[in-house]
Design an enzyme around this catalytic site. Structure first.
Site, PDB file in Angstrom:
ATOM      1  N   GLY A  91      50.285  36.642  44.052  1.00  0.00           N
ATOM      2  CA  GLY A  91      49.293  35.863  43.330  1.00  0.00           C
ATOM      3  C   GLY A  91      48.163  36.746  42.849  1.00  0.00           C
ATOM      4  CB  THR A  92      46.743  37.964  40.397  1.00  0.00           C
ATOM      5  OG1 THR A  92      45.659  38.740  39.934  1.00  0.00           O
ATOM      6  CG2 THR A  92      47.400  37.280  39.211  1.00  0.00           C
ATOM      7  CB  THR A  93      42.071  35.173  40.136  1.00  0.00           C
ATOM      8  OG1 THR A  93      42.484  34.407  41.270  1.00  0.00           O
ATOM      9  CG2 THR A  93      41.173  34.323  39.259  1.00  0.00           C
ATOM     10  CE  LYS A 124      45.665  41.937  40.829  1.00  0.00           C
ATOM     11  NZ  LYS A 124      45.536  40.663  41.569  1.00  0.00           N
TER      12      LYS A 124
END
Length: 307
Positions: A91-93, A124
């Protein structure tokens, strides 16, 4: 390939074979997969004969899946896919939005593999050229691979045509390259945040099934619902540069508190007509004292180059 055009060897068989015309400038014209690469892609399982043979992975359509090979290191089973011992969730944001001062792109820096924090300092947001950056979410290896492929193709286009490919053309090129891998394990979700000389700020989302979406605000990753909650409440066109950077930082910061797969630093990029500027605010370096909160801020590099 680019050196052929620069040196004037445009009539060579290599140039006539692979570069008959510019396919990606006309954003209104649809593409047929057999016109550029899919027909040649089907010629060989090793992708021999196309320019991307060293960068694009082969399609897993010729070898059946066998989760329990008898002799995994035998010559007859060296290409059999081995199942993972446990599922790896990630996951990431990441987010991007347009305001009166340009485009803001922000992302956290935590790479996760299931319940493991694999790396706390992953970038990222990747600059592609002087007026375009890409936020990435999905599988880390896949994102890095396709960002390198995209940066290479954009650089080659710039060398051939003496100008940068438009943001819409870049999104169409990336979508076209990812479409043959629809339905496979390739997991890529990229948001193109850039500035076009003709149309101004652009924000386009491209995912690994080949879909392209234009918009003014995007948030991608497991922490995106929490980031959207902050952005939908505070985002407006008339934001100043300082307010936009603060809003992006706040949105990612709130997502890191609720999403276990997001955290550590917040990388922020501001893209204008002059190029991109990175502003990095570390959420990891927080010094908590009685009644005090000190946050370390660092103004990063600039990407102001002539296209």
């Amino acid at each position: 390939m680019a050196l052929e055009d620069i040196c004037g060897f445009k009539d060579t068989p290599v140039h006539r074979k692979w570069f008959p015309a510019s396919h990606f400038e006309d954003t209104d014209r649809s593409f047929h997969m057999t016109d550029f690469g899919l027909r040649r892609l089907k010629k060989s399982g090793r992708n021999s004969g196309i320019p991307l043979q060293f960068f694009i992975p082969t399609l897993p359509n010729s070898v059946p899946f066998n989760p329990r090979p008898s002799l995994p290191f035998s010559p007859s089973n060296h290409s059999v896919t081995v199942s993972r011992p446990f599922p790896l969730s990630h996951g990431t944001t990441t987010l991007g939005f347009i305001f009166q001062g340009g485009v803001i792109a922000a992302a956290d820096s935590r790479a996760s593999a299931g319940g493991l924090v694999a790396c706390p300092a992953v970038h990222k947001i990747t600059p592609i050229h002087s007026h375009l950056v890409v936020t990435s979410s999905g599988s880390g290896a896949d994102c890095m691979l396709w960002e390198r492929i995209l940066a290479r193709e954009i650089r080659l286009y710039q060398l051939r045509h003496r100008r940068c490919l438009s943001i819409c053309g870049t999104a169409k090129l990336l979508s076209f390259m990812l479409h043959p891998f629809k339905g496979t394990d390739v997991c890529v979700a990229l948001t193109l945040c850039g500035w076009d000389k003709e149309v101004g700020p652009k924000l386009i989302y491209v995912c690994s099934d080949g879909a392209r979406l234009n918009g003014d605000i995007f948030s991608v990753g497991s922490g995106s619902p929490y980031a959207y909650g902050v952005l939908d409440r505070e985002l407006r066109w008339s934001l100043s540069k300082e307010e936009a950077i603060s809003l992006a930082r706040e949105a990612v910061f709130r997502a890191t508190h609720r999403d276990a797969y997001s955290g550590n630093k917040v990388d922020i990029f501001h893209i204008t007509a002059q190029g991109w500027i990175s502003n990095c605010c570390s959420l990891e370096i927080l010094f908590l004292l009685p009644g005090c909160l000190f946050r370390h801020e660092h103004r990063g590099r600039c990407g102001i180059l002539q296209p």
